[in-house]
Design a protein around this motif. Sequence first.
Motif, PDB file in Angstrom:
ATOM      1  N   ARG A   1      42.969  42.033  29.887  1.00  0.00           N
ATOM      2  CA  ARG A   1      42.679  43.367  29.495  1.00  0.00           C
ATOM      3  C   ARG A   1      42.933  44.342  30.377  1.00  0.00           C
ATOM      4  O   ARG A   1      42.246  45.484  30.537  1.00  0.00           O
ATOM      5  N   ALA A   2      43.523  44.219  31.283  1.00  0.00           N
ATOM      6  CA  ALA A   2      44.020  45.048  32.683  1.00  0.00           C
ATOM      7  C   ALA A   2      45.737  44.657  32.862  1.00  0.00           C
ATOM      8  O   ALA A   2      46.309  43.718  32.442  1.00  0.00           O
TER       9      ALA A   2
ATOM     10  N   ARG B   1      36.263  40.181  39.515  1.00  0.00           N
ATOM     11  CA  ARG B   1      35.229  39.330  38.312  1.00  0.00           C
ATOM     12  C   ARG B   1      36.131  38.008  37.903  1.00  0.00           C
ATOM     13  O   ARG B   1      36.121  37.503  36.906  1.00  0.00           O
ATOM     14  N   TYR B   2      37.386  38.050  38.329  1.00  0.00           N
ATOM     15  CA  TYR B   2      38.664  37.244  38.288  1.00  0.00           C
ATOM     16  C   TYR B   2      39.043  37.211  36.837  1.00  0.00           C
ATOM     17  O   TYR B   2      39.041  35.862  35.982  1.00  0.00           O
ATOM     18  N   GLN B   3      39.221  38.568  35.921  1.00  0.00           N
ATOM     19  CA  GLN B   3      39.473  38.467  35.050  1.00  0.00           C
ATOM     20  C   GLN B   3      40.629  38.310  34.222  1.00  0.00           C
ATOM     21  O   GLN B   3      41.186  39.156  35.739  1.00  0.00           O
ATOM     22  N   ASP B   4      41.167  38.267  33.871  1.00  0.00           N
ATOM     23  CA  ASP B   4      43.116  38.104  33.498  1.00  0.00           C
ATOM     24  C   ASP B   4      43.850  40.018  33.026  1.00  0.00           C
ATOM     25  O   ASP B   4      42.867  40.155  33.266  1.00  0.00           O
ATOM     26  N   TYR B   5      44.730  39.919  34.256  1.00  0.00           N
ATOM     27  CA  TYR B   5      45.356  40.886  34.120  1.00  0.00           C
ATOM     28  C   TYR B   5      47.132  40.731  34.614  1.00  0.00           C
ATOM     29  O   TYR B   5      47.511  39.639  34.794  1.00  0.00           O
ATOM     30  N   CYS B   6      47.851  41.528  33.888  1.00  0.00           N
ATOM     31  CA  CYS B   6      49.290  42.009  33.880  1.00  0.00           C
ATOM     32  C   CYS B   6      49.698  42.520  35.594  1.00  0.00           C
ATOM     33  O   CYS B   6      48.903  43.919  35.149  1.00  0.00           O
ATOM     34  N   GLY B   7      50.596  42.566  35.314  1.00  0.00           N
ATOM     35  CA  GLY B   7      51.286  42.945  36.763  1.00  0.00           C
ATOM     36  C   GLY B   7      52.767  43.457  36.985  1.00  0.00           C
ATOM     37  O   GLY B   7      53.524  42.404  36.927  1.00  0.00           O
ATOM     38  N   ILE B   8      53.477  44.643  36.549  1.00  0.00           N
ATOM     39  CA  ILE B   8      54.324  45.256  36.656  1.00  0.00           C
ATOM     40  C   ILE B   8      54.888  45.585  37.814  1.00  0.00           C
ATOM     41  O   ILE B   8      53.881  46.203  38.364  1.00  0.00           O
ATOM     42  N   GLY B   9      56.678  45.697  38.314  1.00  0.00           N
ATOM     43  CA  GLY B   9      56.821  47.028  38.926  1.00  0.00           C
ATOM     44  C   GLY B   9      56.714  45.649  40.548  1.00  0.00           C
ATOM     45  O   GLY B   9      56.208  44.288  40.787  1.00  0.00           O
TER      46      GLY B   9
END
Length: 383
Positions: free
Chosen positions: A3-4, A254-262
């Motif tokens: 979601r992020a 809140r330990y919700q899903d997120y993607c990280g790039i870079g």
Amino acid sequence: MARALYIHWPFCVKKCPYCDFNSHVRDGVDHAEWEAALLADMRYEAETASAQPLESIFFGGGTPSLMPPALVGHLLAEAETAWGFAPGIEITLEANPSSVEAAKFADLSAAGVNRVSLGLQSLDNDALRFLGRLHDADEGIAALGVAQQHFRRVSFDLIYARPGQSVAQWDAELQRALAFGTDHLSLYQLTIEANTRFATDVRRGVFTPLEEDPSADLFALTRERTKAAGIPAYEISNHARAGDQSRHNLTYWRYQDYCGIGPGAHGRRGGMATVRHKKPENYLSAIARTGHGISEIRPLPRREQAAEALLMGLRLNEGIDLADMAKRFAISACMLVDRQRLQMLTDLGLTWAKDDRIGVTAQGMPLLDGVLGELVHADLVEA
């Protein structure tokens, strides 16, 4: 479901002596090359993660305000195409308060950024020199004014508990900061991190960090003043008006899903942990070879996820719901926290418990690492 989205820009004009983030100083940056790489990395994540519309995007660094606004706009357009944007999406960019970067604020707003986080770090020129900052107090305050003209939501950072700092000195600086009327403040105690210049300085005796008791007094004052001003703490170092909490950072806590790039970016999505290559040159090479910047991807065992969720969630004033967490990770609630130690810590005024929800008190927050070490079940951490 992610979601992020976190986007890491690794470049800085100068490395600050307290900083242990993945930041790098380079003589020149090929913006076209970096745009192509970040877009490729984003497309890979979009194909891998679920297509839930994004609720927040965060440009961190490094110094993202060094990015050309057009590059920021292209990345946002690609993210919207790939995932879609939830109504009212929060799009934050970290910025240094130099006059050069403040001149980009209008264009960054036009590109889609609707929240800015300014690294003021102090309102005192001597402190800014000690912290290795390139701006002075007047320049920082001017940049804050420009930010407030162009962004609906503005936050800024200050570092306190500096060597020799008194309660009176911090009180005056904090009261001045509160008078600017921003909806969010990130107020961090100076921490000496390994592998920083400050760590070397402390070893060499260049300066002595502020001791624990004076630091605790400053922490208590910070909570008192921000609460009175209507922006109480909602996390150990973050303070906001009701409804103006950082939605992106709440995704982490809140330990919700997120993607990280870079370069160096971490992600948590679909029960997997991702880590990108840290060194910018290695990241670019990986993109050229594989179409993404991932250096490590691994499944997260449920116990590890539960341990991370506890360690993150207990940073928040709202605490965590043990019953919900037990259900989420299919782990017995008695395996999450040590009930006897919870009772002991509650008797000491360091934690609180109400039905299935537990949390750390204001008195316990300055001792958070120790409290977590006592509270989180040993079998969970060691699994």
